[in-house]
Motif scaffolding. Structure first.
Motif, PDB file in Angstrom:
ATOM      1  N   MET A   1      -6.838   7.234  -7.033  1.00  0.00           N
ATOM      2  CA  MET A   1      -6.623   5.931  -6.407  1.00  0.00           C
ATOM      3  C   MET A   1      -6.356   4.916  -7.506  1.00  0.00           C
ATOM      4  SD  MET A   1      -9.600   5.781  -3.499  1.00  0.00           S
ATOM      5  CE  MET A   1      -9.650   6.986  -2.160  1.00  0.00           C
ATOM      6  N   ALA A   2      -5.371   4.064  -7.286  1.00  0.00           N
ATOM      7  CA  ALA A   2      -5.018   3.072  -8.294  1.00  0.00           C
ATOM      8  C   ALA A   2      -4.797   1.712  -7.661  1.00  0.00           C
ATOM      9  CB  ALA A   2      -3.757   3.504  -9.046  1.00  0.00           C
ATOM     10  N   LEU A   3      -5.139   0.671  -8.420  1.00  0.00           N
ATOM     11  CA  LEU A   3      -4.767  -0.703  -8.111  1.00  0.00           C
ATOM     12  C   LEU A   3      -3.746  -1.124  -9.151  1.00  0.00           C
ATOM     13  CD1 LEU A   3      -8.302  -2.267  -7.507  1.00  0.00           C
ATOM     14  CD2 LEU A   3      -6.663  -1.541  -5.766  1.00  0.00           C
ATOM     15  N   ALA A   4      -2.624  -1.670  -8.711  1.00  0.00           N
ATOM     16  CA  ALA A   4      -1.554  -2.009  -9.651  1.00  0.00           C
ATOM     17  C   ALA A   4      -1.092  -3.443  -9.448  1.00  0.00           C
ATOM     18  CB  ALA A   4      -0.374  -1.052  -9.482  1.00  0.00           C
ATOM     19  N   ARG A   5      -0.772  -4.097 -10.582  1.00  0.00           N
ATOM     20  CA  ARG A   5      -0.167  -5.425 -10.569  1.00  0.00           C
ATOM     21  C   ARG A   5       1.274  -5.289 -11.063  1.00  0.00           C
ATOM     22  NH1 ARG A   5      -2.756 -10.234 -10.688  1.00  0.00           N
ATOM     23  NH2 ARG A   5      -4.670  -9.249 -11.436  1.00  0.00           N
ATOM     24  N   PHE A   6       2.184  -6.045 -10.456  1.00  0.00           N
ATOM     25  CA  PHE A   6       3.599  -5.954 -10.789  1.00  0.00           C
ATOM     26  C   PHE A   6       4.088  -7.236 -11.461  1.00  0.00           C
ATOM     27  CE2 PHE A   6       2.923  -2.570  -7.905  1.00  0.00           C
ATOM     28  CZ  PHE A   6       3.890  -1.614  -8.190  1.00  0.00           C
ATOM     29  N   GLU A   7       5.207  -7.133 -12.162  1.00  0.00           N
ATOM     30  CA  GLU A   7       5.757  -8.294 -12.869  1.00  0.00           C
ATOM     31  C   GLU A   7       6.022  -9.459 -11.929  1.00  0.00           C
ATOM     32  OE1 GLU A   7       9.199  -7.499 -15.194  1.00  0.00           O
ATOM     33  OE2 GLU A   7       8.114  -6.388 -16.749  1.00  0.00           O
ATOM     34  N   ASN A   8       6.394  -9.164 -10.697  1.00  0.00           N
ATOM     35  CA  ASN A   8       6.685 -10.226  -9.736  1.00  0.00           C
ATOM     36  C   ASN A   8       5.427 -10.817  -9.095  1.00  0.00           C
ATOM     37  OD1 ASN A   8       5.932  -8.243  -7.850  1.00  0.00           O
ATOM     38  ND2 ASN A   8       8.059  -7.611  -7.531  1.00  0.00           N
ATOM     39  N   GLY A   9       4.247 -10.341  -9.532  1.00  0.00           N
ATOM     40  CA  GLY A   9       2.987 -10.861  -9.038  1.00  0.00           C
ATOM     41  C   GLY A   9       2.376 -10.065  -7.902  1.00  0.00           C
ATOM     42  N   ALA A  10       3.119  -9.136  -7.314  1.00  0.00           N
ATOM     43  CA  ALA A  10       2.606  -8.346  -6.199  1.00  0.00           C
ATOM     44  C   ALA A  10       1.445  -7.464  -6.643  1.00  0.00           C
ATOM     45  CB  ALA A  10       3.720  -7.486  -5.614  1.00  0.00           C
ATOM     46  N   LEU A  11       0.541  -7.190  -5.705  1.00  0.00           N
ATOM     47  CA  LEU A  11      -0.570  -6.280  -5.918  1.00  0.00           C
ATOM     48  C   LEU A  11      -0.427  -5.100  -4.961  1.00  0.00           C
ATOM     49  CD1 LEU A  11      -3.539  -8.824  -6.120  1.00  0.00           C
ATOM     50  CD2 LEU A  11      -2.318  -7.758  -8.029  1.00  0.00           C
ATOM     51  N   ALA A  12      -0.770  -3.888  -5.449  1.00  0.00           N
ATOM     52  CA  ALA A  12      -0.591  -2.694  -4.621  1.00  0.00           C
ATOM     53  C   ALA A  12      -1.744  -1.726  -4.811  1.00  0.00           C
ATOM     54  CB  ALA A  12       0.729  -1.997  -4.968  1.00  0.00           C
ATOM     55  N   THR A  13      -2.036  -0.971  -3.760  1.00  0.00           N
ATOM     56  CA  THR A  13      -2.968   0.146  -3.842  1.00  0.00           C
ATOM     57  C   THR A  13      -2.182   1.439  -3.654  1.00  0.00           C
ATOM     58  OG1 THR A  13      -3.448   0.154  -1.468  1.00  0.00           O
ATOM     59  CG2 THR A  13      -4.831  -1.229  -2.873  1.00  0.00           C
TER      60      THR A  13
ATOM     61  N   THR B   1      -5.481  -0.121 -12.726  1.00  0.00           N
ATOM     62  CA  THR B   1      -6.889   0.269 -12.791  1.00  0.00           C
ATOM     63  C   THR B   1      -7.077   1.395 -11.786  1.00  0.00           C
ATOM     64  OG1 THR B   1      -7.577  -1.971 -13.362  1.00  0.00           O
ATOM     65  CG2 THR B   1      -9.275  -0.476 -12.542  1.00  0.00           C
ATOM     66  N   ALA B   2      -7.644   2.533 -12.224  1.00  0.00           N
ATOM     67  CA  ALA B   2      -7.635   3.716 -11.360  1.00  0.00           C
ATOM     68  C   ALA B   2      -8.936   4.504 -11.410  1.00  0.00           C
ATOM     69  CB  ALA B   2      -6.469   4.633 -11.758  1.00  0.00           C
ATOM     70  N   LEU B   3      -9.100   5.352 -10.397  1.00  0.00           N
ATOM     71  CA  LEU B   3     -10.160   6.353 -10.334  1.00  0.00           C
ATOM     72  C   LEU B   3      -9.512   7.684  -9.979  1.00  0.00           C
ATOM     73  CD1 LEU B   3     -12.807   4.441  -8.186  1.00  0.00           C
ATOM     74  CD2 LEU B   3     -12.934   4.864 -10.657  1.00  0.00           C
ATOM     75  N   ALA B   4     -10.114   8.781 -10.405  1.00  0.00           N
ATOM     76  CA  ALA B   4      -9.639  10.116 -10.030  1.00  0.00           C
ATOM     77  C   ALA B   4     -10.826  11.046  -9.954  1.00  0.00           C
ATOM     78  CB  ALA B   4      -8.615  10.639 -11.049  1.00  0.00           C
ATOM     79  N   GLY B   5     -10.736  12.045  -9.094  1.00  0.00           N
ATOM     80  CA  GLY B   5     -11.840  12.976  -8.967  1.00  0.00           C
ATOM     81  C   GLY B   5     -11.383  14.348  -8.523  1.00  0.00           C
ATOM     82  N   ARG B   6     -12.159  15.352  -8.898  1.00  0.00           N
ATOM     83  CA  ARG B   6     -12.000  16.682  -8.317  1.00  0.00           C
ATOM     84  C   ARG B   6     -13.130  16.813  -7.307  1.00  0.00           C
ATOM     85  NH1 ARG B   6     -12.767  21.778 -12.107  1.00  0.00           N
ATOM     86  NH2 ARG B   6     -14.935  21.086 -11.893  1.00  0.00           N
ATOM     87  N   LEU B   7     -12.810  16.547  -6.054  1.00  0.00           N
ATOM     88  CA  LEU B   7     -13.833  16.430  -5.031  1.00  0.00           C
ATOM     89  C   LEU B   7     -14.104  17.739  -4.306  1.00  0.00           C
ATOM     90  CD1 LEU B   7     -12.809  13.015  -3.414  1.00  0.00           C
ATOM     91  CD2 LEU B   7     -14.218  13.447  -5.441  1.00  0.00           C
ATOM     92  N   SER B   8     -13.090  18.615  -4.212  1.00  0.00           N
ATOM     93  CA  SER B   8     -13.255  19.752  -3.322  1.00  0.00           C
ATOM     94  C   SER B   8     -12.516  21.009  -3.734  1.00  0.00           C
ATOM     95  CB  SER B   8     -12.794  19.341  -1.903  1.00  0.00           C
ATOM     96  OG  SER B   8     -12.841  20.415  -1.013  1.00  0.00           O
TER      97      SER B   8
ATOM     98  N   THR C   1       0.860  -1.186   0.000  1.00  0.00           N
ATOM     99  CA  THR C   1       0.000   0.000   0.000  1.00  0.00           C
ATOM    100  C   THR C   1       0.892   1.232   0.000  1.00  0.00           C
ATOM    101  OG1 THR C   1      -0.133   0.056   2.423  1.00  0.00           O
ATOM    102  CG2 THR C   1      -1.858  -1.148   1.256  1.00  0.00           C
ATOM    103  N   CYS C   2       0.423   2.254  -0.686  1.00  0.00           N
ATOM    104  CA  CYS C   2       1.175   3.507  -0.807  1.00  0.00           C
ATOM    105  C   CYS C   2       0.173   4.650  -0.718  1.00  0.00           C
ATOM    106  CB  CYS C   2       1.926   3.538  -2.146  1.00  0.00           C
ATOM    107  SG  CYS C   2       2.782   5.084  -2.489  1.00  0.00           S
ATOM    108  N   GLU C   3       0.298   5.474   0.315  1.00  0.00           N
ATOM    109  CA  GLU C   3      -0.675   6.536   0.539  1.00  0.00           C
ATOM    110  C   GLU C   3       0.030   7.867   0.764  1.00  0.00           C
ATOM    111  OE1 GLU C   3      -4.066   3.848   2.827  1.00  0.00           O
ATOM    112  OE2 GLU C   3      -2.613   5.016   3.998  1.00  0.00           O
ATOM    113  N   THR C   4      -0.336   8.851  -0.042  1.00  0.00           N
ATOM    114  CA  THR C   4       0.081  10.227   0.176  1.00  0.00           C
ATOM    115  C   THR C   4      -1.190  10.999   0.492  1.00  0.00           C
ATOM    116  OG1 THR C   4       1.911   9.982  -1.380  1.00  0.00           O
ATOM    117  CG2 THR C   4       1.247  12.231  -0.800  1.00  0.00           C
ATOM    118  N   LEU C   5      -1.444  11.197   1.764  1.00  0.00           N
ATOM    119  CA  LEU C   5      -2.676  11.832   2.236  1.00  0.00           C
ATOM    120  C   LEU C   5      -2.291  13.199   2.791  1.00  0.00           C
ATOM    121  CD1 LEU C   5      -4.166   8.688   4.000  1.00  0.00           C
ATOM    122  CD2 LEU C   5      -4.755   9.568   1.729  1.00  0.00           C
TER     123      LEU C   5
END
Length: 372
Positions: free
Chosen positions: A222-234, A205-212, A155-159
């Protein structure tokens, strides 16, 4: 006994806030680096800068500095829209450039830089300083050695939080000037670190919005990503989150490695949890270096300066930076087209190669502006 290398002669283009981080880093390097010149179109800003940092020469434009000074490295600390023309001018002057993120506003511009780099033999480097913290370097080595087993989940979050007034600066929140929103200008540091650990990605696979916020770009993606090594990430990028934090978590077969910080990390910001039966891995993770530097500009600039001084290849190269830029482009392409995007898909005349918005922004522009 070999003589010490002469100081690396550096110039800075632009003397805004981020240039101060570069100047502090160069000053801290003592006789290994010399801040020889700065270029700034605003005389008052240049004067304020030179009051804080000793600089031998001040120029009103970058071209004059590049033509006059004998520089080993130029730091480009200007608004994003200017990065590519300034980097090209530096390459044609024979001076390697260290460019603040984003290197360019599009993949097409990155490819233009690569063409000039191949023609001149002069490199363009990108500021991705979080790669250079000791813990990140240690984690990459452990992953490469296989000691942690396969990477499985991340998981990777820049909040972060930026109020409406933040976007009063003319170039912020405008596709043509900044390239994008928090995906390009804020979260890119965190997911660049993620990519440096996990390696090549294959699908997003991603979503994006201008919310505010009063911006033409997204303020959340927000994105869901698959990597060559099989890992999944948000991956989450936000500028509407009042409790600000930057978080990364990597779940490997034999351990979980976590990082929580804001704009720079130290050892205390990391947590290492071995899987049952793999407690011996703690010894590989622990670091007893008392220096414990923060993952700021100083570490990357020091690495770049030392590489130049000793004739080595400095990082982060255009090839590395393009992988990160492609991840951003694929996030936008997926979000705005409502489909998965694969690595290597955005090429040539693809609208998302020419601009991050791809001409497909699903919300209207802020009154009085344009989407381009």
């Amino acid at each position: 006994m070999s003589l010490p290398a002469p100081p690396v002669r550096c110039g800075i283009i632009g003397t805004g806030g981020i240039a101060h981080a570069h100047a502090h880093a160069l000053t801290d390097l003592g006789d290994r680096a010399e801040l020889s010149a700065v270029a700034e179109i605003d005389p008052a800003r240049a004067a304020a800068f030179t009051e804080r940092f000793p600089v031998s020469a001040v120029y009103g434009d970058a071209q004059g500095m590049l033509e006059t000074e004998r520089l080993d490295l130029v730091h480009i600390c200007t608004p994003p829209k200017t990065h590519v023309p300034l980097a090209i001018a530096a390459m044609r002057a024979g001076v390697p450039a260290l460019v603040e993120k984003p290197t360019a506003l599009s993949l097409a511009e990155m490819d233009e830089l690569a063409e000039v780099e191949a023609e001149t033999g002069v490199p363009v480097l990108t500021v991705f300083q979080h790669r250079y913290g000791p813990a990140a370097i240690r984690l990459r080595k452990l992953v490469a050695s296989g000691a942690l087993g396969r990477p499985l989940v991340a998981t990777c979050e820049t909040l972060w939080y930026r109020d409406d007034a933040y976007f009063d600066v003319p170039w912020r929140g405008r596709w043509a000037d900044e390239g994008g929103g928090p995906t390009m200008g804020h979260g890119i540091h965190q997911f660049d670190l993620l990519l440096s650990i996990l390696g090549p990605w294959t699908e997003i696979t991603a979503l994006a919005g201008r919310l505010s916020r009063p911006t033409n770009t997204e303020d959340v993606s927000m994105a869901l990503a698959r990597f060559e090594n099989g890992a999944l990430a948000t991956i989450v990028n936000s500028v509407v989150s009042p409790r600000e934090t930057s978080r990364l978590r990597f779940d490997f077969e034999y351990a979980t490695v976590e990082l929580e910080h804001l704009y720079g990390y130290r050892e205390a910001n990391w947590r290492f949890t071995p899987a049952p039966g793999h407690e011996d891995l703690i010894g590989l993770w622990l670091d007893d270096d008392p220096a414990d530097p923060e993952s700021g500009h100083r570490l990357q600039i020091e690495a770049v300066v030392d590489a130049i001084a000793h004739g080595l290849e400095p990082g982060v190269s255009l090839t590395d930076a393009r992988r990160t830029m492609e991840f951003a482009a694929a996030t936008y392409a997926s979000a705005f087209q409502g489909r998965a995007v694969t690595a290597g898909e955005i090429t040539g005349d693809d609208p998302f190669a020419r601009s991050m918005h791809g001409g497909a922004v699903p919300w209207p522009p802020v009154k009085g502006t344009v989407t381009a």
